[in-house]
Design a protein around this motif. Sequence first.
Motif, short mmCIF file in Angstrom:
data_model
loop_
_atom_site.label_atom_id
_atom_site.label_comp_id
_atom_site.label_asym_id
_atom_site.label_seq_id
_atom_site.Cartn_x
_atom_site.Cartn_y
_atom_site.Cartn_z
N ILE A 1 -2.39 -4.99 -7.00
CA ILE A 1 -2.47 -6.43 -6.76
C ILE A 1 -1.83 -6.77 -5.41
CG2 ILE A 1 -1.60 -8.69 -7.53
CD1 ILE A 1 -1.96 -7.63 -10.43
N SER A 2 -0.65 -6.22 -5.14
CA SER A 2 0.04 -6.47 -3.86
C SER A 2 -0.78 -5.94 -2.69
CB SER A 2 1.42 -5.82 -3.86
OG SER A 2 2.26 -6.43 -4.79
N PHE A 3 -1.34 -4.76 -2.86
CA PHE A 3 -2.14 -4.14 -1.81
C PHE A 3 -3.34 -5.01 -1.48
CE2 PHE A 3 -5.74 -1.43 -0.62
CZ PHE A 3 -5.24 -0.87 0.54
N LYS A 4 -4.06 -5.45 -2.49
CA LYS A 4 -5.26 -6.27 -2.25
C LYS A 4 -4.89 -7.59 -1.58
CE LYS A 4 -8.38 -4.34 -5.64
NZ LYS A 4 -9.22 -4.56 -6.80
N ARG A 5 -3.78 -8.19 -1.99
CA ARG A 5 -3.34 -9.44 -1.36
C ARG A 5 -3.01 -9.20 0.11
NH1 ARG A 5 1.59 -12.16 -0.42
NH2 ARG A 5 1.18 -14.36 -0.10
N ALA A 6 -2.30 -8.14 0.39
CA ALA A 6 -1.94 -7.84 1.78
C ALA A 6 -3.18 -7.58 2.62
CB ALA A 6 -1.00 -6.63 1.83
N ILE A 7 -4.11 -6.82 2.08
CA ILE A 7 -5.34 -6.51 2.81
C ILE A 7 -6.12 -7.77 3.14
CG2 ILE A 7 -7.65 -5.52 2.51
CD1 ILE A 7 -5.70 -3.46 3.33
N LYS A 8 -6.22 -8.68 2.18
CA LYS A 8 -7.06 -9.87 2.37
C LYS A 8 -6.35 -11.00 3.09
CE LYS A 8 -9.95 -8.95 -1.62
NZ LYS A 8 -10.36 -9.38 -2.94
N GLU A 9 -5.03 -11.07 3.02
CA GLU A 9 -4.35 -12.27 3.48
C GLU A 9 -3.31 -12.08 4.59
OE1 GLU A 9 -2.83 -14.49 0.15
OE2 GLU A 9 -4.50 -13.84 -1.11
N THR A 10 -2.68 -10.90 4.69
CA THR A 10 -1.54 -10.86 5.62
C THR A 10 -1.43 -9.65 6.52
OG1 THR A 10 -0.04 -9.78 4.05
CG2 THR A 10 -0.17 -12.18 3.94
N MET A 11 -2.01 -8.53 6.18
CA MET A 11 -1.72 -7.29 6.89
C MET A 11 -1.98 -7.38 8.40
SD MET A 11 -0.46 -4.30 6.36
CE MET A 11 -0.66 -4.00 4.62
N ASP A 12 -3.06 -8.02 8.79
CA ASP A 12 -3.37 -8.13 10.21
C ASP A 12 -2.31 -8.94 10.95
OD1 ASP A 12 -4.30 -10.26 8.65
OD2 ASP A 12 -5.88 -10.77 10.07
N ILE A 13 -1.73 -9.91 10.29
CA ILE A 13 -0.71 -10.77 10.93
C ILE A 13 0.53 -9.96 11.28
CG2 ILE A 13 0.84 -12.74 10.58
CD1 ILE A 13 -1.39 -13.89 8.75
N TRP A 14 0.94 -9.06 10.41
CA TRP A 14 2.16 -8.28 10.64
C TRP A 14 2.10 -7.50 11.94
CZ3 TRP A 14 6.30 -9.57 8.20
CH2 TRP A 14 6.22 -10.11 6.93
N ALA B 1 -11.81 -1.06 3.47
CA ALA B 1 -10.92 -2.22 3.39
C ALA B 1 -10.27 -2.50 4.73
CB ALA B 1 -9.87 -1.99 2.31
N VAL B 2 -9.85 -1.46 5.43
CA VAL B 2 -9.20 -1.63 6.73
C VAL B 2 -10.21 -2.12 7.76
CG1 VAL B 2 -7.99 -0.46 8.60
CG2 VAL B 2 -7.37 0.01 6.24
N ALA B 3 -11.42 -1.61 7.71
CA ALA B 3 -12.47 -2.07 8.64
C ALA B 3 -12.74 -3.57 8.43
CB ALA B 3 -13.74 -1.25 8.46
N LEU B 4 -12.81 -4.00 7.18
CA LEU B 4 -13.03 -5.43 6.90
C LEU B 4 -11.85 -6.28 7.37
CD1 LEU B 4 -14.65 -5.33 3.35
CD2 LEU B 4 -15.72 -6.09 5.49
N LEU B 5 -10.66 -5.78 7.18
CA LEU B 5 -9.47 -6.48 7.62
C LEU B 5 -9.48 -6.69 9.13
CD1 LEU B 5 -6.64 -7.63 6.95
CD2 LEU B 5 -5.76 -5.32 7.24
N TYR B 6 -9.92 -5.69 9.85
CA TYR B 6 -9.94 -5.78 11.31
C TYR B 6 -10.95 -6.80 11.82
CZ TYR B 6 -9.81 -4.37 16.18
OH TYR B 6 -9.67 -4.37 17.54
#
Length: 136
Positions: free
Chosen positions: A13-26, A130-135
């Motif tokens: 759950i945490s991983f999916k939230r980070a991937i969709k909402e915050t990881m790129d910001i960090w 998932a990482v490609a979509l995040l980017y």
Amino acid sequence: ENGGPSRTHEQQISFKRAIKETMDIWYAHQGIICVRLTTLPTNAPHGCLEYHARGWTTFEQISSELIKPRMATAFPDDDKRFATAMWLLNLDTDESEDARSKYSTLPTPPQMMNEILQRKRFTNSSDTDAVALLYE
């Protein structure tokens, strides 16, 4: 899953939230310093993947170089005439001359990033898409 370690339900759950909402910001945020540990310690286990062979670290590096200036500067009392401090926003712990000359790269278009990620290794291979979509 996919040869890598499993995530608990809470971790997923945490991983999916980070991937969709915050990881790129960090990594891309101009107010966050990124420190990259790009060389393996001398006592790293045999067969440990190098930094540049990994998928997540590739994302971290390229994202951190997208919009950040090379240096951050502090100004006293908002007086732009006199800078009191300057520091790098992307630090690489590799002390080699080659690493010091590569402070940043040109922005990578999403299609090219997808091609780069396909050549990298992820602990959990499902992270590639998932990482490609995040980017994007």
